[in-house]
Design a protein around this motif. Structure first.
Motif, short mmCIF file in Angstrom:
data_model
loop_
_atom_site.label_atom_id
_atom_site.label_comp_id
_atom_site.label_asym_id
_atom_site.label_seq_id
_atom_site.Cartn_x
_atom_site.Cartn_y
_atom_site.Cartn_z
N TRP A 5 31.36 27.74 40.39
CA TRP A 5 30.91 28.76 39.28
C TRP A 5 29.90 29.78 39.79
CZ3 TRP A 5 27.28 28.18 34.69
CH2 TRP A 5 27.54 28.94 33.77
N LEU A 6 30.01 31.06 39.40
CA LEU A 6 29.01 32.13 39.84
C LEU A 6 28.16 32.57 38.73
CD1 LEU A 6 31.30 33.92 42.40
CD2 LEU A 6 29.80 32.03 42.94
N GLY A 7 28.27 31.68 37.87
CA GLY A 7 27.77 32.12 36.36
C GLY A 7 28.75 33.29 35.61
N PHE A 32 22.64 34.48 37.55
CA PHE A 32 22.92 34.50 38.95
C PHE A 32 21.65 34.77 39.68
CE2 PHE A 32 24.51 35.35 43.07
CZ PHE A 32 25.35 34.51 43.47
N CYS A 195 33.45 28.60 30.68
CA CYS A 195 32.74 29.72 30.96
C CYS A 195 32.49 30.61 29.99
CB CYS A 195 33.34 30.40 32.60
SG CYS A 195 34.85 31.12 31.87
N THR A 199 25.07 32.64 29.30
CA THR A 199 24.48 34.20 30.13
C THR A 199 23.67 34.95 29.01
OG1 THR A 199 26.90 34.05 30.82
CG2 THR A 199 25.15 35.96 31.35
N GLU A 223 27.88 24.18 37.21
CA GLU A 223 26.46 24.32 37.76
C GLU A 223 26.88 25.50 38.82
OE1 GLU A 223 24.04 21.26 38.76
OE2 GLU A 223 25.01 19.74 37.50
N ILE A 224 25.85 26.57 38.61
CA ILE A 224 25.99 27.82 39.52
C ILE A 224 26.06 27.32 40.91
CG2 ILE A 224 25.00 29.92 40.25
CD1 ILE A 224 24.12 30.34 37.45
#
Length: 230
Positions: A5-7, A32, A195, A199, A223-224
């Motif tokens: 995951w990249l956020g 991120f 997802c 944010t 988790e990022i």
């Protein structure tokens, strides 16, 4: 296969010789870490976009040009991004492309899809989409930004995905409870990864309603930059 995951709705999917960046929203993302950008994109071979909104597509051209990799997305968006100097491969819903050995089929999503991050009025950029990604004996359903759709019935029956990456933060997409309902109604997921949440304040901050709604399914709160091995 590794899913990282990249956020927000961004992921790095490592499968075979392919390193696929999906909707990478790094620059300006509230979640991120700026100093991890190089780690997130290092070695990427392909880039997939579900639609043109800034929280999905605004980093696509800079990353694609920096790494010399193609962007795969819906036809109209591919023309716009191609005019900015990126290599693009446009395709449409029902179409399947080979992405480094992974078979990626574009499917429907219900949302909007303009380019909204360049100032001025939004620019039409085709329609929103999701993806079915077949690799290493798995099929991953990436919903993209969407609400529940009747299309999910035939998509679940035809593609039979075992992994769901579900945009489920509410406000702009279905929320966790709706995502759980759709998962039970239309799919037989073994693993679900939420997802498009945490944010912004308007989005859900916890996947607990999704976890509670899917007993027997491995719901993994990502988790990022922590790899999920499948």
């Amino acid at each position: 296969m590794k899913v990282i995951w990249l956020g927000h709705s961004g992921f790095r999917i490592e499968t075979g010789d392919a390193v696929i960046l999906l909707d990478p929203f790094l620059t300006g993302s509230p979640v991120f870490p700026d100093d991890k950008r190089s780690e997130a994109i290092e070695g990427a071979t392909h880039l997939l976009l579900t639609h043109g909104h800034g929280d999905h597509a605004s980093d696509a051209v800079p990353i694609a040009k920096e790494l010399g990799i193609p962007i795969y997305c819906i036809h109209e968006l591919s023309i716009i991004l191609g005019a900015e100097g990126a290599e693009t491969v446009g395709f449409g819903k029902g179409g399947t492309v080979d992405v480094g050995g992974a078979k990626v089929t574009m499917v429907n999503a219900t949302h909007s899809a303009s380019i909204d991050y360049k100032g001025g009025d939004p620019v039409y950029a085709g329609q929103p989409a999701g993806f079915m990604i077949e690799a290493e004996g798995h099929t991953i359903y990436v919903t993209g930004d969407t609400d529940i759709m009747a299309d999910m019935e035939w998509m679940g029956e035809l593609h039979n995905p075992d992994i769901g990456i579900l945009a489920a933060g509410g406000h702009f997409t279905m929320d966790m409870k709706r995502a759980a309902w759709a998962s039970k109604k239309y799919f037989n997921f073994k693993t679900v990864i939420p997802c498009h949440y945490k944010t912004f304040d308007a989005l859900e901050q916890s996947a607990q309603p999704l976890i509670d709604g899917l007993p027997g399914v491995d719901v993994i709160e990502p988790e990022i930059l922590k790899a999920i091995e499948l």
